[in-house]
Design an enzyme around this catalytic site. Structure first.
Site, mmCIF file in Angstrom:
data_model
loop_
_atom_site.group_PDB
_atom_site.id
_atom_site.type_symbol
_atom_site.label_atom_id
_atom_site.label_comp_id
_atom_site.label_asym_id
_atom_site.label_seq_id
_atom_site.Cartn_x
_atom_site.Cartn_y
_atom_site.Cartn_z
ATOM 1 N N ASP A 1 -36.185 42.480 13.318
ATOM 2 C CA ASP A 1 -36.051 41.320 14.030
ATOM 3 C C ASP A 1 -35.667 40.218 13.044
ATOM 4 O O ASP A 1 -35.928 40.616 11.671
ATOM 5 C CB ASP A 1 -37.550 40.698 14.684
ATOM 6 N N LEU A 2 -35.204 39.091 13.250
ATOM 7 C CA LEU A 2 -34.373 38.300 12.203
ATOM 8 C C LEU A 2 -35.619 37.186 11.662
ATOM 9 O O LEU A 2 -36.181 37.196 10.725
ATOM 10 C CB LEU A 2 -33.127 37.762 12.676
ATOM 11 N N ASP A 3 -35.435 36.437 12.977
ATOM 12 C CA ASP A 3 -36.390 35.165 12.910
ATOM 13 C C ASP A 3 -37.941 35.219 12.684
ATOM 14 O O ASP A 3 -38.479 35.946 13.597
ATOM 15 C CB ASP A 3 -36.339 34.122 13.986
ATOM 16 N N THR B 1 -37.031 31.262 9.680
ATOM 17 C CA THR B 1 -36.442 30.303 10.531
ATOM 18 C C THR B 1 -37.419 29.992 11.761
ATOM 19 O O THR B 1 -36.943 28.955 12.366
ATOM 20 C CB THR B 1 -35.163 30.855 11.105
ATOM 21 N N LYS C 1 -41.831 32.494 20.098
ATOM 22 C CA LYS C 1 -41.229 33.416 19.291
ATOM 23 C C LYS C 1 -40.802 34.573 20.183
ATOM 24 O O LYS C 1 -41.336 35.189 20.842
ATOM 25 C CB LYS C 1 -42.322 33.989 18.334
ATOM 26 N N SER D 1 -32.526 40.992 17.254
ATOM 27 C CA SER D 1 -32.794 39.762 17.411
ATOM 28 C C SER D 1 -32.163 39.083 18.680
ATOM 29 O O SER D 1 -31.346 39.453 19.355
ATOM 30 C CB SER D 1 -32.234 38.955 16.057
ATOM 31 N N ALA D 2 -33.170 38.209 19.133
ATOM 32 C CA ALA D 2 -32.666 37.490 20.267
ATOM 33 C C ALA D 2 -31.741 36.382 19.991
ATOM 34 O O ALA D 2 -31.336 35.616 20.847
ATOM 35 C CB ALA D 2 -34.093 36.795 20.996
ATOM 36 N N LYS E 1 -36.026 40.166 25.077
ATOM 37 C CA LYS E 1 -37.517 40.576 24.991
ATOM 38 C C LYS E 1 -38.387 39.878 25.901
ATOM 39 O O LYS E 1 -38.176 38.723 26.080
ATOM 40 C CB LYS E 1 -37.999 40.347 23.470
ATOM 41 N N GLU F 1 -41.256 43.323 13.642
ATOM 42 C CA GLU F 1 -41.437 42.102 14.436
ATOM 43 C C GLU F 1 -42.537 41.306 14.297
ATOM 44 O O GLU F 1 -43.549 41.691 14.022
ATOM 45 C CB GLU F 1 -41.896 42.566 16.037
ATOM 46 N N ASP F 2 -42.278 39.922 14.538
ATOM 47 C CA ASP F 2 -43.203 38.927 14.235
ATOM 48 C C ASP F 2 -43.494 38.233 15.733
ATOM 49 O O ASP F 2 -44.607 37.393 15.727
ATOM 50 C CB ASP F 2 -42.907 37.698 13.508
HETATM 51 C C1 BG6 Z 1 -35.853 34.267 18.544
HETATM 52 C C2 BG6 Z 1 -36.607 33.324 18.115
HETATM 53 O O1 BG6 Z 1 -35.249 35.157 17.272
HETATM 54 O O2 BG6 Z 1 -34.283 33.813 18.621
HETATM 55 C C3 BG6 Z 1 -36.809 32.181 19.185
HETATM 56 O O3 BG6 Z 1 -37.714 33.877 17.775
HETATM 57 C C4 BG6 Z 1 -35.495 31.733 19.523
HETATM 58 O O4 BG6 Z 1 -37.721 31.433 18.796
HETATM 59 C C5 BG6 Z 1 -34.452 33.146 19.951
HETATM 60 O O5 BG6 Z 1 -35.383 30.814 20.513
HETATM 61 C C6 BG6 Z 1 -33.042 32.406 20.240
HETATM 62 O O6 BG6 Z 1 -32.390 31.894 19.090
HETATM 63 P P1 BG6 Z 1 -31.040 31.017 19.016
HETATM 64 O O7 BG6 Z 1 -30.711 30.997 17.580
HETATM 65 O O8 BG6 Z 1 -29.854 31.923 19.940
HETATM 66 O O9 BG6 Z 1 -31.474 29.693 19.746
HETATM 67 MG MG MG Z 2 -38.971 36.882 15.404
#
Ligand code: BG6
Ligand code: MG
Length: 218
Positions: free
Chosen positions: A9-11, A17, A45, A114-115, A145, A169-170
C-alpha cells in the site's frame, strides 16, 4: 530462492501521506462546522476519496447537493496536493528502502496496491516509481478496499498466485482486502486496529531481513 510477490500500500506504508489526508479532511470538516478525531481518521484509511467524503458527511450529519459534494472533493484534493508538492525522498518512511532493496536484490516481484488516484504522482515525487514492476491505484479498480480487487490485479501484474503474495497495509480495510485475496497480510501500525492481520509491526524499523527471507522461503 523462491520468488514471491510483495504488494505495498502507499499512503501510511511507504510514505506518511496519511497525515496529509487527515489534515485536508479535517480542514474540510471544520469548514462545514465540525471536527474529525484521529480515531475517526483510522476508518478513512484505505478508503476512496468519494467514500471518505460520504463517511465524513455522515459524521457531521450533513447532506450536500451533488454539485457541492464535487466542489468539496476537489477542494480536499487541492489542499492534499499542496502538501504533496513539498514532498521528496526524505518522506519515505524509515527502513522502507532497506526492505525494498532486499526484495530487489533477491529478485522478488514488487507491486503497489493503493486506493489513491495520486499514487503515481507521489511515487515520482519521492523517486520510487521505477522500483515497482506493477502499479495498481485508484484509477485502475472498480471495487475499493476491503474488496480484494486491487491486490488481485497487482498479483496478476506480477504473474504470481495470490497465495504467493504478501501485502503491507496500514488500513483496516486494506488488511481485510489482503486476507480476502488469500494473501499474507502484514499490518503496519497498531495491533489494536490491525489485529486481523497475519503479522503486525509498528513500522518497517521492526521488520528484520530474516523475517522477509522466511516469507520468501515459505
Ligand atoms: C488511500 C488513503 O491510500 O487513498 C485514503 O489511505 C485516501 O485516505 C485514498 O482517501 C484515496 O486517495 P486519493 O489520493 O485518490 O484522494
Ligand atoms: Mg494506507
Amino acid at each position: 530462492m523462491n520468488k514471491k510477490g510483495f504488494i505495498f500500500d502507499l499512503d501510511g506504508v511507504i510514505v506518511d501521506t496519511a497525515k496529509y489526508h487527515y489534515l485536508a479532511w479535517k480542514s474540510l470538516a471544520n469548514e462545514l462546522g465540525f471536527d474529525i478525531s484521529l480515531e475517526q481518521n483510522e476508518q478513512l484509511k484505505g478508503v476512496s476519496r468519494v467514500r471518505s467524503l460520504e463517511i465524513i458527511l455522515g459524521w457531521g450529519n450533513k447532506t450536500l447537493s451533488q454539485e457541492a459534494f464535487d466542489k468539496y472533493m476537489a477542494e480536499k484534493n487541492d489542499n492534499y496536493l499542496s502538501h504533496i508538492a513539498q514532498m521528496d525522498a526524505g518522506e519515505i518512511l524509515p527502513d522502507v528502502p532497506k526492505t525494498l532493496n532486499y526484495l530487489q536484490e533477491t529478485q522478488q516481484g514488487i507491486a503497489l496496491g493503493s486506493a489513491s488516484k495520486n499514487a503515481r504522482k507521489i511515487l515520482r515525487k519521492v523517486g520510487l516509481f521505477e522500483v515497482f514492476e506493477g502499479i495498481v491505484d485508484g484509477n485502475d479498480v472498480s471495487k475499493a478496499k476491503p474488496d480484494p480487487e486491487v491486490f488481485l490485479i497487482a498479483a496478476e501484474k506480477l504473474d504470481k498466485k495470490p497465495t504467493d503474495c504478501i501485502v503491507f497495509e496500514d488500513s483496516v480495510a486494506g488488511v481485510t482486502a489482503a486476507n480476502s485475496a488469500g494473501m499474507i497480510s502484514i499490518g503496519i501500525g497498531s495491533e489494536d486496529t490491525l489485529g486481523h492481520a497475519d503479522y503486525v509491526f509498528k513500522d518497517f524499523t521492526e521488520i528484520q531481513t530474516s523475517f522477509i527471507e522466511e516469507l520468501i522461503n515459505r
